[in-house]
Design a protein around this motif. Sequence first.
Motif, PDB file in Angstrom:
ATOM      1  N   ALA A 223      49.760  21.844 -15.087  1.00  0.00           N
ATOM      2  CA  ALA A 223      49.036  21.127 -14.042  1.00  0.00           C
ATOM      3  C   ALA A 223      48.890  19.648 -14.382  1.00  0.00           C
ATOM      4  O   ALA A 223      49.086  18.771 -13.522  1.00  0.00           O
ATOM      5  CB  ALA A 223      47.666  21.767 -13.840  1.00  0.00           C
ATOM      6  N   LEU A 224      48.586  19.346 -15.622  1.00  0.00           N
ATOM      7  CA  LEU A 224      48.463  17.949 -16.034  1.00  0.00           C
ATOM      8  C   LEU A 224      49.792  17.227 -15.904  1.00  0.00           C
ATOM      9  O   LEU A 224      49.855  16.082 -15.413  1.00  0.00           O
ATOM     10  CB  LEU A 224      47.969  17.877 -17.482  1.00  0.00           C
ATOM     11  CG  LEU A 224      46.519  18.291 -17.731  1.00  0.00           C
ATOM     12  CD1 LEU A 224      46.258  18.475 -19.222  1.00  0.00           C
ATOM     13  CD2 LEU A 224      45.554  17.255 -17.154  1.00  0.00           C
ATOM     14  N   ALA A 225      50.864  17.859 -16.339  1.00  0.00           N
ATOM     15  CA  ALA A 225      52.186  17.238 -16.263  1.00  0.00           C
ATOM     16  C   ALA A 225      52.604  16.983 -14.824  1.00  0.00           C
ATOM     17  O   ALA A 225      53.379  16.055 -14.551  1.00  0.00           O
ATOM     18  CB  ALA A 225      53.213  18.129 -16.963  1.00  0.00           C
ATOM     19  N   GLN A 226      52.087  17.784 -13.892  1.00  0.00           N
ATOM     20  CA  GLN A 226      52.428  17.631 -12.476  1.00  0.00           C
ATOM     21  C   GLN A 226      51.506  16.657 -11.748  1.00  0.00           C
ATOM     22  O   GLN A 226      51.603  16.510 -10.532  1.00  0.00           O
ATOM     23  CB  GLN A 226      52.378  19.003 -11.797  1.00  0.00           C
ATOM     24  CG  GLN A 226      53.471  19.949 -12.280  1.00  0.00           C
ATOM     25  CD  GLN A 226      53.319  21.356 -11.729  1.00  0.00           C
ATOM     26  OE1 GLN A 226      52.273  21.707 -11.143  1.00  0.00           O
ATOM     27  NE2 GLN A 226      54.344  22.177 -11.902  1.00  0.00           N
ATOM     28  N   GLY A 227      50.623  15.986 -12.481  1.00  0.00           N
ATOM     29  CA  GLY A 227      49.788  14.960 -11.872  1.00  0.00           C
ATOM     30  C   GLY A 227      48.438  15.432 -11.399  1.00  0.00           C
ATOM     31  O   GLY A 227      47.746  14.700 -10.680  1.00  0.00           O
ATOM     32  N   VAL A 250      45.754   8.796 -12.529  1.00  0.00           N
ATOM     33  CA  VAL A 250      44.639   8.040 -13.089  1.00  0.00           C
ATOM     34  C   VAL A 250      43.848   7.365 -11.975  1.00  0.00           C
ATOM     35  O   VAL A 250      42.609   7.380 -11.977  1.00  0.00           O
ATOM     36  CB  VAL A 250      45.138   7.012 -14.116  1.00  0.00           C
ATOM     37  CG1 VAL A 250      43.973   6.174 -14.642  1.00  0.00           C
ATOM     38  CG2 VAL A 250      45.847   7.698 -15.281  1.00  0.00           C
ATOM     39  N   SER A 251      44.534   6.790 -10.999  1.00  0.00           N
ATOM     40  CA  SER A 251      43.842   6.134  -9.886  1.00  0.00           C
ATOM     41  C   SER A 251      43.027   7.140  -9.077  1.00  0.00           C
ATOM     42  O   SER A 251      41.905   6.849  -8.644  1.00  0.00           O
ATOM     43  CB  SER A 251      44.859   5.443  -8.979  1.00  0.00           C
ATOM     44  OG  SER A 251      45.529   4.407  -9.658  1.00  0.00           O
ATOM     45  N   ARG A 252      43.585   8.312  -8.884  1.00  0.00           N
ATOM     46  CA  ARG A 252      42.867   9.362  -8.152  1.00  0.00           C
ATOM     47  C   ARG A 252      41.630   9.815  -8.931  1.00  0.00           C
ATOM     48  O   ARG A 252      40.565  10.037  -8.353  1.00  0.00           O
ATOM     49  CB  ARG A 252      43.806  10.536  -7.884  1.00  0.00           C
ATOM     50  CG  ARG A 252      43.277  11.565  -6.899  1.00  0.00           C
ATOM     51  CD  ARG A 252      44.395  12.468  -6.390  1.00  0.00           C
ATOM     52  NE  ARG A 252      45.055  13.191  -7.465  1.00  0.00           N
ATOM     53  CZ  ARG A 252      46.278  12.940  -7.903  1.00  0.00           C
ATOM     54  NH1 ARG A 252      46.988  11.946  -7.365  1.00  0.00           N
ATOM     55  NH2 ARG A 252      46.814  13.663  -8.875  1.00  0.00           N
ATOM     56  N   ARG A 254      39.912   7.975 -11.052  1.00  0.00           N
ATOM     57  CA  ARG A 254      38.921   6.895 -10.923  1.00  0.00           C
ATOM     58  C   ARG A 254      38.195   6.972  -9.576  1.00  0.00           C
ATOM     59  O   ARG A 254      36.974   6.828  -9.496  1.00  0.00           O
ATOM     60  CB  ARG A 254      39.591   5.539 -11.077  1.00  0.00           C
ATOM     61  CG  ARG A 254      39.893   5.146 -12.510  1.00  0.00           C
ATOM     62  CD  ARG A 254      40.117   3.643 -12.608  1.00  0.00           C
ATOM     63  NE  ARG A 254      40.376   3.225 -13.975  1.00  0.00           N
ATOM     64  CZ  ARG A 254      39.431   2.991 -14.879  1.00  0.00           C
ATOM     65  NH1 ARG A 254      38.160   3.159 -14.548  1.00  0.00           N
ATOM     66  NH2 ARG A 254      39.746   2.600 -16.096  1.00  0.00           N
ATOM     67  N   GLN A 255      38.963   7.177  -8.547  1.00  0.00           N
ATOM     68  CA  GLN A 255      38.367   7.214  -7.203  1.00  0.00           C
ATOM     69  C   GLN A 255      37.393   8.376  -7.086  1.00  0.00           C
ATOM     70  O   GLN A 255      36.275   8.214  -6.590  1.00  0.00           O
ATOM     71  CB  GLN A 255      39.476   7.323  -6.159  1.00  0.00           C
ATOM     72  CG  GLN A 255      38.962   7.356  -4.720  1.00  0.00           C
ATOM     73  CD  GLN A 255      40.101   7.519  -3.734  1.00  0.00           C
ATOM     74  OE1 GLN A 255      41.177   7.969  -4.086  1.00  0.00           O
ATOM     75  NE2 GLN A 255      39.855   7.167  -2.485  1.00  0.00           N
ATOM     76  N   ARG A 256      37.799   9.540  -7.529  1.00  0.00           N
ATOM     77  CA  ARG A 256      36.940  10.722  -7.385  1.00  0.00           C
ATOM     78  C   ARG A 256      35.722  10.651  -8.292  1.00  0.00           C
ATOM     79  O   ARG A 256      34.629  11.088  -7.931  1.00  0.00           O
ATOM     80  CB  ARG A 256      37.734  11.988  -7.705  1.00  0.00           C
ATOM     81  CG  ARG A 256      38.850  12.297  -6.708  1.00  0.00           C
ATOM     82  CD  ARG A 256      39.555  13.590  -7.117  1.00  0.00           C
ATOM     83  NE  ARG A 256      40.705  13.885  -6.279  1.00  0.00           N
ATOM     84  CZ  ARG A 256      41.510  14.938  -6.465  1.00  0.00           C
ATOM     85  NH1 ARG A 256      41.282  15.785  -7.469  1.00  0.00           N
ATOM     86  NH2 ARG A 256      42.535  15.147  -5.662  1.00  0.00           N
ATOM     87  N   LYS A 257      35.902  10.105  -9.483  1.00  0.00           N
ATOM     88  CA  LYS A 257      34.813  10.012 -10.457  1.00  0.00           C
ATOM     89  C   LYS A 257      33.884   8.834 -10.160  1.00  0.00           C
ATOM     90  O   LYS A 257      32.796   8.732 -10.725  1.00  0.00           O
ATOM     91  CB  LYS A 257      35.418   9.888 -11.864  1.00  0.00           C
ATOM     92  CG  LYS A 257      34.438   9.902 -13.034  1.00  0.00           C
ATOM     93  CD  LYS A 257      35.192   9.863 -14.344  1.00  0.00           C
ATOM     94  CE  LYS A 257      34.326   9.377 -15.506  1.00  0.00           C
ATOM     95  NZ  LYS A 257      33.270  10.311 -15.865  1.00  0.00           N
ATOM     96  N   GLN A 258      34.324   7.939  -9.275  1.00  0.00           N
ATOM     97  CA  GLN A 258      33.583   6.731  -8.912  1.00  0.00           C
ATOM     98  C   GLN A 258      33.388   5.832 -10.132  1.00  0.00           C
ATOM     99  O   GLN A 258      32.311   5.290 -10.382  1.00  0.00           O
ATOM    100  CB  GLN A 258      32.234   7.098  -8.275  1.00  0.00           C
ATOM    101  CG  GLN A 258      32.364   7.908  -6.999  1.00  0.00           C
ATOM    102  CD  GLN A 258      31.035   8.394  -6.468  1.00  0.00           C
ATOM    103  OE1 GLN A 258      29.985   7.825  -6.761  1.00  0.00           O
ATOM    104  NE2 GLN A 258      31.068   9.464  -5.682  1.00  0.00           N
ATOM    105  N   ARG A 259      34.465   5.720 -10.890  1.00  0.00           N
ATOM    106  CA  ARG A 259      34.466   4.849 -12.067  1.00  0.00           C
ATOM    107  C   ARG A 259      35.535   3.796 -11.829  1.00  0.00           C
ATOM    108  O   ARG A 259      36.707   3.995 -12.129  1.00  0.00           O
ATOM    109  CB  ARG A 259      34.751   5.662 -13.328  1.00  0.00           C
ATOM    110  CG  ARG A 259      34.721   4.848 -14.608  1.00  0.00           C
ATOM    111  CD  ARG A 259      34.669   5.767 -15.806  1.00  0.00           C
ATOM    112  NE  ARG A 259      34.823   5.062 -17.065  1.00  0.00           N
ATOM    113  CZ  ARG A 259      34.549   5.587 -18.249  1.00  0.00           C
ATOM    114  NH1 ARG A 259      34.105   6.824 -18.327  1.00  0.00           N
ATOM    115  NH2 ARG A 259      34.723   4.899 -19.355  1.00  0.00           N
TER     116      ARG A 259
END
Length: 783
Positions: A223-227, A250-252, A254-259
Motif C-alpha cells: 500500500a505504501l509503495a502504491q502511494g 506526501v502532499s495528500r 499534509r492536506q489531510r493531516k492539516q500540517r
Amino acid sequence: MEQMITNPQQRRWRVNVRGIVQGVGFRPFVFGLAERWGLAGFVRNDSAGVTIEIEGEERALHEFVTALQREAPPLARIEQVSIEPLALAGERAFVIAASQAQAQRRTLIAPDTATCADCLREITDPADRRYRYAFTNCTNCGPRFTIVLDVPYDRANTTMRSFPLCEQCRAEYDDPRDRRFHAQPTACPACGPQVRFARGVGSGEIGSETSDRLDPLVAAATALAQGQIVAIKGLGGYHLACAADDEAAVSRLRQRKQREARPLALMARNEAAAAQLCIIDPAAHALLTSPARPIVLMPRRPAAPVAPSVAPGMQTLGVMLPYTPLHHLLLAEYAAAVGPARVAAIVLTSGNLSDEPIAYEDDDAAQRLEPIADAFVTHNRPIHMRCDDSVARVAAGGPLLIRRSRGYAPAPITLARELPGPILACGGHLKNTFALARGREVFLSHHIGDLENLPTLRSFHEGIAHFERLFDITPEVVAYDLHPGYLATQAALAMPIERKIGVQHHHAHIAAVLAEYGHTGPVIGIAADGSGYGPDGTVWGGEVLVATCAAYERVGHLGWLVLPGGEQAVRQPWRVAAAALAQLYGPDFWRLALPFTHQLDQAAWQVLARMIERNLNSPRTSSLGRLFDAAAALAGMGQIARYEGELAILFEQIADPWQPPYPMPLREPAIAGGPFTLDGLALLAALVADLRAGIAPAAIAGRVHHGVAQALVAACRRVRDERGLTTVALSGGVFQNVLLLETLASALQADGFTVLIPRLAPPNDGGLALGQVAVAGAICSME
C-alpha cells in the motif's frame, strides 16, 4: 556496624542496588556473577530497586561487587550501591527470588529501547521460531515505559498481562541463564500479540482485515509503495506513513493531516538508506544508532531522493532508523516492494491532526485517523502511556535534544544535591513537559505538547497521575511559570498543594542548565527564546542574567521591539518587521525601496500603526526570537509563519556562515544601575542597507547570525569585567539554531569563558520543568 560471623573466611552481605535495574536483565546478570564467583544467596526485585544477599569468601564478595558495577547490562543504570554485613545463613546455592513490594517505592522504569542485535537476528532467521515476529524482544530491548501500569516491573503490572506465556516462552522466562529471563514483554507467535492490516472504511472504525492472504506487513508495504497513506500502531502511539519519494502521497498526507509546512520525519530502512538522504558525521551516527533511536536532524544530500513537500525550504532532514521489529520488517518489505531504484525510506509522522496529541488507543485512532489514512496496521498489545518520538541534532560536538520523549523518558536526571522534599514542576505552555522530583532524581516527563486544547491538557493531568503512582511521589511543592495565561500555570494554582512557587521563565531556562551540570552558580546566563513572561509586564526573550538556582538578576537584554497585535505578531512576523522599520525610519518607512515594503499591505499596517500609537495590544518585547523573525521577514523568507519560528528556521538554513557580523552595539543603561541593552534595531538598519545594495539573502542571514553572536560575546565580557564571572550558560529555544549556538560557543571559549550547553534536556520549553524543580528546590533549601 560490627559484622556477625562464625567463619573468618566467610561473609554475608546485603547489597542494595538503586537505579534502572528492573526489566533490563539485571537479576540474571547477578545470577551469572554469583555463579562465576561461587557465591550463595538470592537476588530479588523490590519497590526500591534490587536487593541481593550474597554469601561466600570475602575476596569473592569484593570481586562480585566490582563486577556488578563494571559489567552491568547495557540498559541498566546504577545510581547507588550500598552494602550491609549480615550473619551467615549457611546457604549453598544462589537463587532468583520472587519480587517483593514495599511501603515506599523507589523503582526506576527504563525507557522504551530499540531492538537489539540478538532479537534482530532472530526475526530475520527462517530457522528461528520468532522469524518475522513483530513483537520480539528480550531484557536488552523492547517496550518498557509505554506498557508499564505499576511497579514492581512484573508482567502482571504491564499491558502484556493478557497474553499468557506458551510453554517455550515460559521456559525461557524462568531460566536465569536465558536473556529472556523475566523479560516482561516477551512473547512469540504462539502466545503473543498479533499484527493485522485493515482498510479504512469511512465509518470511524478500523475496517475489516484485508481479504487478500498477504502477510499484514507485506500488504502495508505494498500500500505504501502504491502511494497510499497508512496509519501504523507503534510503541507509544500511532504514526501516519507514506512513501518518502512520492510527492502526491506526501502532499495528500499534509492536506489531510492539516500540517501545511512543518517538516515531516522520515524512517530509513537502515544506515545505508539514511546515508542516501543525509550527510552523517560520527556524532550524528552515534545518535542515530543509539538505543534511544531519536529522529536526528542532519544535512540533506543535494540530490536526496525525497519529495519536495517532506521538508520545504530545509537543508536538513529528520531521519530515524527502525526501533521495533515491526518497523524492521515493514521497511524490509517496503524495500522489496519499491525495488532498488527507489529509496527505502518512508515518511513517519505522529498520528494526529496538527496541534492534537498523538493517538494511542485503538478506538480513538479509528475516530481521528480514519479520515486521513487509507489503511491501518494495528495490533492487540495495548499502549498504556502515549509517547512521541524524540528529536535531536548535533551541536558543538554533542547532542542537542529538541524533544526528549521515547527512548529517554522517564529515565531520571540526577542532581548534584538532595532536594529538601518532593516537587512537581508543571513546565510551560508550548512543548510542555512536567517533572516530578525527589531526593536527587528528577523525572522529566515525555513530550506532552502544546497545551492548546482539552485533549492535550487531559494528557498532561494523566501523565502527572501516572508518574506519581509509578515513582510513589506525593509532591509537597508545586513550581510553575509566572505567565497567568498558561494552562500549566492555571493547573498548578488549582492543585491542592499548599506550597506553590512561581518561577520566572528565563530563570528556569538557566537553572535547568545549572541543574544538569551540578553548578551552584552564579553564572552568566544567556536566555534567548520567542517569549516569556517578564515581571515588569513586558515580553522577555533576549536576556543576560546573573543567576544561581535560587535567584537571578537581569543585567542586560535585547533592546525593545514592538509586537503589534500581541500573539498575532508571532504568527505574522511582518508585523514585527514593519514596526521595527517604523522605529528606525518613521511613519514613511514604506517608501523605502525594498521588496518587503513593496509587498506590504499598507491598509493593514495603518491599522497597526494606530494601535501602536495608542498603546493598544502592542506590548514591548526583548525577544531574540522575534528579532530573528523580523530579520528573516525583511530578507524575504516570508511574511507569515505557518508554524512556530518558521521564518527564523528558514533563515538559518540559507545562512552563509563565512560572513562578517552586522553591528549590534551595547548601549549603556538609561537609568543608573539598570540593565544595559543590545541594539537590535542597529542590526536591522545594517540589514536594510545591504538589502538596498542588493546583497544576497544568504550573506545577509550569515551577517545577522554573526552579529548577534558578537553582541552576546560583548555582553558576557561586560558582565565578566563587572562581576568576575567566567562561566556562561546558554538556553532557550533560539539555541536550537545550531549556527548561532556554535558560533557563540566557539567565540566565548576562544575568549576564555567556560560554556554550558544543555545536553540532557531541551534548550526550548521542553526543559523548563527541570529548571523549575531546581529553582523551587533551591528556594526551599534556604528556608
